[in-house]
Design a protein around this motif. Structure first.
Motif, PDB file in Angstrom:
ATOM      1  N   GLY A  33      -3.847  -2.714  -8.251  1.00  0.00           N
ATOM      2  CA  GLY A  33      -3.427  -3.225  -6.945  1.00  0.00           C
ATOM      3  C   GLY A  33      -4.286  -4.384  -6.477  1.00  0.00           C
ATOM      4  O   GLY A  33      -3.774  -5.382  -5.955  1.00  0.00           O
ATOM      5  N   TYR A  34      -5.594  -4.254  -6.654  1.00  0.00           N
ATOM      6  CA  TYR A  34      -6.516  -5.315  -6.246  1.00  0.00           C
ATOM      7  C   TYR A  34      -6.243  -6.594  -7.044  1.00  0.00           C
ATOM      8  O   TYR A  34      -6.193  -7.692  -6.481  1.00  0.00           O
ATOM      9  N   GLY A  35      -6.048  -6.443  -8.348  1.00  0.00           N
ATOM     10  CA  GLY A  35      -5.785  -7.609  -9.187  1.00  0.00           C
ATOM     11  C   GLY A  35      -4.472  -8.285  -8.843  1.00  0.00           C
ATOM     12  O   GLY A  35      -4.375  -9.523  -8.857  1.00  0.00           O
ATOM     13  N   ALA A  36      -3.437  -7.500  -8.503  1.00  0.00           N
ATOM     14  CA  ALA A  36      -2.150  -8.091  -8.126  1.00  0.00           C
ATOM     15  C   ALA A  36      -2.263  -8.902  -6.850  1.00  0.00           C
ATOM     16  O   ALA A  36      -1.509  -9.865  -6.641  1.00  0.00           O
ATOM     17  N   ALA A  37      -3.198  -8.518  -5.976  1.00  0.00           N
ATOM     18  CA  ALA A  37      -3.385  -9.256  -4.723  1.00  0.00           C
ATOM     19  C   ALA A  37      -4.225 -10.509  -4.900  1.00  0.00           C
ATOM     20  O   ALA A  37      -4.140 -11.422  -4.071  1.00  0.00           O
ATOM     21  N   THR A  74       0.836  -1.201   0.000  1.00  0.00           N
ATOM     22  CA  THR A  74       0.000   0.000   0.000  1.00  0.00           C
ATOM     23  C   THR A  74       0.869   1.248   0.000  1.00  0.00           C
ATOM     24  O   THR A  74       0.579   2.224  -0.701  1.00  0.00           O
ATOM     25  N   GLY A  75       1.937   1.233   0.780  1.00  0.00           N
ATOM     26  CA  GLY A  75       2.861   2.357   0.766  1.00  0.00           C
ATOM     27  C   GLY A  75       3.496   2.556  -0.601  1.00  0.00           C
ATOM     28  O   GLY A  75       3.651   3.692  -1.067  1.00  0.00           O
ATOM     29  N   ALA A  76       3.877   1.462  -1.271  1.00  0.00           N
ATOM     30  CA  ALA A  76       4.443   1.568  -2.613  1.00  0.00           C
ATOM     31  C   ALA A  76       3.427   2.155  -3.591  1.00  0.00           C
ATOM     32  O   ALA A  76       3.770   3.000  -4.435  1.00  0.00           O
ATOM     33  N   PHE A  77       2.175   1.729  -3.477  1.00  0.00           N
ATOM     34  CA  PHE A  77       1.118   2.279  -4.323  1.00  0.00           C
ATOM     35  C   PHE A  77       0.979   3.784  -4.089  1.00  0.00           C
ATOM     36  O   PHE A  77       0.869   4.574  -5.037  1.00  0.00           O
ATOM     37  N   GLY A  78       0.989   4.196  -2.827  1.00  0.00           N
ATOM     38  CA  GLY A  78       0.896   5.614  -2.522  1.00  0.00           C
ATOM     39  C   GLY A  78       2.049   6.402  -3.105  1.00  0.00           C
ATOM     40  O   GLY A  78       1.852   7.522  -3.618  1.00  0.00           O
ATOM     41  N   CYS A  79       3.251   5.846  -3.054  1.00  0.00           N
ATOM     42  CA  CYS A  79       4.396   6.527  -3.653  1.00  0.00           C
ATOM     43  C   CYS A  79       4.206   6.731  -5.152  1.00  0.00           C
ATOM     44  O   CYS A  79       4.562   7.786  -5.696  1.00  0.00           O
ATOM     45  N   LEU A  80       3.648   5.744  -5.830  1.00  0.00           N
ATOM     46  CA  LEU A  80       3.426   5.880  -7.273  1.00  0.00           C
ATOM     47  C   LEU A  80       2.350   6.921  -7.573  1.00  0.00           C
ATOM     48  O   LEU A  80       2.424   7.609  -8.598  1.00  0.00           O
ATOM     49  N   ILE A  81       1.349   7.050  -6.706  1.00  0.00           N
ATOM     50  CA  ILE A  81       0.328   8.075  -6.913  1.00  0.00           C
ATOM     51  C   ILE A  81       0.951   9.468  -6.760  1.00  0.00           C
ATOM     52  O   ILE A  81       0.684  10.377  -7.562  1.00  0.00           O
ATOM     53  N   VAL A  82       1.799   9.649  -5.751  1.00  0.00           N
ATOM     54  CA  VAL A  82       2.478  10.932  -5.589  1.00  0.00           C
ATOM     55  C   VAL A  82       3.425  11.173  -6.758  1.00  0.00           C
ATOM     56  O   VAL A  82       3.537  12.299  -7.266  1.00  0.00           O
ATOM     57  N   LEU A  93      -5.417 -10.499   2.583  1.00  0.00           N
ATOM     58  CA  LEU A  93      -5.267  -9.234   3.296  1.00  0.00           C
ATOM     59  C   LEU A  93      -4.770  -8.100   2.406  1.00  0.00           C
ATOM     60  O   LEU A  93      -5.277  -6.973   2.526  1.00  0.00           O
ATOM     61  N   PRO A  94      -3.788  -8.294   1.498  1.00  0.00           N
ATOM     62  CA  PRO A  94      -3.375  -7.166   0.653  1.00  0.00           C
ATOM     63  C   PRO A  94      -4.486  -6.646  -0.257  1.00  0.00           C
ATOM     64  O   PRO A  94      -4.362  -5.530  -0.788  1.00  0.00           O
ATOM     65  N   MET A  95      -5.557  -7.414  -0.459  1.00  0.00           N
ATOM     66  CA  MET A  95      -6.695  -6.915  -1.236  1.00  0.00           C
ATOM     67  C   MET A  95      -7.450  -5.833  -0.484  1.00  0.00           C
ATOM     68  O   MET A  95      -8.050  -4.939  -1.102  1.00  0.00           O
ATOM     69  N   ALA A  96      -7.460  -5.912   0.841  1.00  0.00           N
ATOM     70  CA  ALA A  96      -8.341  -5.070   1.647  1.00  0.00           C
ATOM     71  C   ALA A  96      -8.125  -3.579   1.428  1.00  0.00           C
ATOM     72  O   ALA A  96      -9.100  -2.839   1.221  1.00  0.00           O
ATOM     73  N   ALA A 111       5.606  -6.564 -10.468  1.00  0.00           N
ATOM     74  CA  ALA A 111       5.211  -6.612 -11.877  1.00  0.00           C
ATOM     75  C   ALA A 111       4.058  -5.662 -12.168  1.00  0.00           C
ATOM     76  O   ALA A 111       4.098  -4.892 -13.141  1.00  0.00           O
ATOM     77  N   ALA A 112       3.020  -5.697 -11.329  1.00  0.00           N
ATOM     78  CA  ALA A 112       1.836  -4.881 -11.585  1.00  0.00           C
ATOM     79  C   ALA A 112       2.136  -3.388 -11.479  1.00  0.00           C
ATOM     80  O   ALA A 112       1.722  -2.588 -12.334  1.00  0.00           O
ATOM     81  N   PHE A 113       2.869  -2.998 -10.448  1.00  0.00           N
ATOM     82  CA  PHE A 113       3.156  -1.575 -10.262  1.00  0.00           C
ATOM     83  C   PHE A 113       4.161  -1.066 -11.284  1.00  0.00           C
ATOM     84  O   PHE A 113       4.169   0.127 -11.615  1.00  0.00           O
ATOM     85  N   GLY A 114       5.024  -1.940 -11.781  1.00  0.00           N
ATOM     86  CA  GLY A 114       5.920  -1.534 -12.858  1.00  0.00           C
ATOM     87  C   GLY A 114       5.140  -1.145 -14.101  1.00  0.00           C
ATOM     88  O   GLY A 114       5.407  -0.108 -14.726  1.00  0.00           O
ATOM     89  N   VAL A 115       4.173  -1.960 -14.478  1.00  0.00           N
ATOM     90  CA  VAL A 115       3.318  -1.636 -15.628  1.00  0.00           C
ATOM     91  C   VAL A 115       2.526  -0.363 -15.363  1.00  0.00           C
ATOM     92  O   VAL A 115       2.377   0.504 -16.241  1.00  0.00           O
ATOM     93  N   LEU A 116       1.996  -0.214 -14.142  1.00  0.00           N
ATOM     94  CA  LEU A 116       1.209   0.966 -13.797  1.00  0.00           C
ATOM     95  C   LEU A 116       2.038   2.237 -13.912  1.00  0.00           C
ATOM     96  O   LEU A 116       1.571   3.254 -14.446  1.00  0.00           O
ATOM     97  N   SER A 117       3.270   2.203 -13.441  1.00  0.00           N
ATOM     98  CA  SER A 117       4.125   3.382 -13.508  1.00  0.00           C
ATOM     99  C   SER A 117       4.411   3.791 -14.947  1.00  0.00           C
ATOM    100  O   SER A 117       4.361   4.981 -15.296  1.00  0.00           O
ATOM    101  N   VAL A 118       4.706   2.817 -15.795  1.00  0.00           N
ATOM    102  CA  VAL A 118       4.964   3.120 -17.199  1.00  0.00           C
ATOM    103  C   VAL A 118       3.708   3.670 -17.860  1.00  0.00           C
ATOM    104  O   VAL A 118       3.771   4.607 -18.676  1.00  0.00           O
TER     105      VAL A 118
END
Length: 540
Positions: free
Chosen positions: A430-434, A180-188, A452-455, A243-250
């Motif tokens: 994020g949900y799909g990666a979990a 979740t923290g990594a996801f937040g960093c990508l949003i910022v 739990l990471p889905m929550a 893998a998922a967040f790498g694609v999202l960032s690009v």
């Protein structure tokens, strides 16, 4: 005389902006929410509420003073780390099948409070509390609304899956926190990249090259890589998010280049963005993962520490020569260690005869149809006001949240695909990666706590949906006509009704959470009250 046309562009948040330039459409400046003080006050208040719920009776229950459920593995291994140089040196001492980060964090709590229930649960409670803070700030940033961020925080506080996971000494709450923290960093990072593009556009430098400008050092994306490395150092399922967040960032980079009129955005991504993204979101996590084994590398007695040339290797002894002999022995030993751990996981299958009465499969996770019983006692229990009492801790998602997951997911997909709302698309990643990778190993023994990471992502999607129900705030203006007054009244009534619906739903969630409280915290209840808590046959 040149005719100037009125062009209208939709911002990422739905507001319509007028442009009077024949040039390419570009996003208007977006400074984000301006109520910083109020935003932090709301965040602090809800985080404090989360801390109260997570730490209340944290030392209860225990199994005659010893850990319950899988705490028996991790609390013990963490204590061995604490007392043995931060390394596990005895594979017979427990099931050494996970990387060390989560167990090291549990050991920090044990260093503070000793080998007690407070000790082996303290770090998990901290992680669960910080998770609420992160979700509030992430949703606030995505929606530009402190109110919707607060709604997300309330939902996560009342989510019984994350609540129970924050009060038990296991690894999954740390994995959820890091991803979740990594996801937040990508949003910022997304916001930061667009701010850089806006400056370049204001300076007239977008078209200097056909593939757009360089973006410089991106510390938020680097931070995401660090957190993803810690996620992988907690559980290997963190690799799914890499893998998922790498694609999202690009994708975020491609979208920014297209939005600001870069002539060849795909080439721009290939030339400017992919290599830095691979470094930040692949190389950095690998480095963090290796660094997380620092104590193991420095030890003399770590599990499988010296395997090349060791004739006592349980299987597949590592030789001292051959094609891979140029790799340092320490890395070859770590590879052997990981291979043995992977062997344990791959052999833990239903077809091999491994079954558990509370196991579940991933198709049951979105609605929490098969919870887990962490603790149950019906002997010598008193305090319920009846002749017989029971105590239990059940890992179950709050039904008022989890049972509407399917319609929420349908709405999220519709908003992503049809309305091109990037916020829903990012949350779905994020949900799909979990969830989705677990379908590839369906024969494996699985449990609901894997969900739990889905929550956090379910909560984010639900908060965005409630934001759509609430509607946007409209500025108070004096209409110039009766028709304008009618439209303004309709808009105000629409938002008032939306606010009523959101408040009623939040009240339902909180009431549902309070109803479940006894079976989330092992309070003494009567057997009839216990059976009243088991709403579905699959809960038994």
């Amino acid at each position: 005389m040149t005719q100037v046309t009125d062009q209208r562009a939709t911002t990422p948040f739905g507001a319509v902006s007028s442009w009077s330039s024949p040039g390419p459409l570009r996003p208007p400046p977006d400074i984000g929410p301006t109520d910083r003080l109020r935003g932090w006050l709301v965040t602090a208040l809800l985080t404090a509420v989360a801390a109260v719920t997570r730490f209340t009776m944290l030392n209860h229950p225990t199994d005659a003073g010893s850990p319950v459920f899988d705490e028996k593995y991790y609390a013990t291994q963490a204590w061995q780390m604490l007392t043995g140089g931060w390394v596990e040196d005895n594979p017979g001492y427990g099931v050494v099948v996970h990387p060390p980060v989560g167990k090291q964090l549990i050991a920090v709590g044990e260093a503070l409070f000793g080998y007690t229930s407070w000790g082996w649960r303290f770090s998990a409670a901290i992680a669960g509390t910080v998770l609420v803070l992160l979700v509030i700030r992430i949703v606030r940033r995505m929606t530009r609304s402190t109110l919707i961020g607060a709604v997300a925080g309330i939902l996560l506080i009342a989510d019984s899956l994350t609540f129970v996971s924050s009060r038990i000494g296991m690894l999954d709450i740390f994995l959820a926190l890091f991803v979740t923290g990594a996801f937040g960093c990508l949003i910022v990072d997304r916001d930061d990249v667009r701010a850089r593009f806006a400056r370049v556009a204001a300076e007239g430098r977008i078209d200097v090259t056909a593939w757009g400008p360089r973006l410089g050092v991106r510390w938020w994306r680097f931070g995401a890589g660090l957190l993803l490395g810690l996620a992988c150092g907690t559980k290997w399922s963190g690799i799914y998010f890499v893998a998922a967040f790498g694609v999202l960032s690009v994708y975020f980079d491609l979208s920014a280049r297209r939005s600001y009129g870069v002539r060849l955005p795909w080439l721009g991504v290939a030339v400017r963005d992919i290599v830095p993204a691979v470094y930040a979101l692949v190389v950095v996590p690998i480095g963090v993962y290796l660094a997380s084994h620092w104590a193991w590398f420095a030890s003399e007695t770590g599990v499988y520490r010296y395997m090349p040339g060791n004739p006592s290797a349980p299987s597949d002894p590592i030789g001292t020569d051959g094609f891979w002999s140029h790799i340092p022995d320490a890395l070859r030993s770590l590879w052997y260690y990981n291979a043995r751990s992977m062997e344990f996981h791959t052999q833990l299958t239903n077809s091999a005869g491994n079954h558990h009465p509370w196991e579940s499969k991933p198709w049951t996770w979105p609605m929490g149809l098969r919870p887990m019983l962490y603790y149950y006692a019906d002997t010598g229990v008193t305090g319920c006001g009846g002749s017989q009492c029971v105590k239990a801790v059940m890992l179950v998602g709050t039904p008022a949240i989890w049972w509407i997951a399917v319609p929420v997911l349908v709405w999220m997909i519709w908003r992503s695909v049809v309305r091109r709302d990037w916020r829903y698309g990012a949350v779905l990643v994020g949900y799909g990666a979990a969830l989705l990778p677990w379908f590839a190993t369906i024969d494996r023994q699985m449990y609901y706590f894997y969900a739990l990471p889905m929550a956090p992502f379910l909560i984010m999607g639900l908060a965005l949906t409630l934001g759509d129900i609430l509607g946007r705030a409209r500025p108070d203006t004096i209409p110039r006509s009766a028709a304008g007054a009618f439209v303004t009244t309709r808009r105000n009534e629409r938002r008032s009704l939306g606010l009523l619906v959101v408040c009623l739903y939040l009240g339902l969630v909180i009431a549902n959470f309070i109803w479940l409280w006894p079976v989330l915290t092992a309070l003494p209840i009567t057997p009839s009250a216990w059976h009243n808590q088991l709403w579905l046959p699959s809960w038994r």
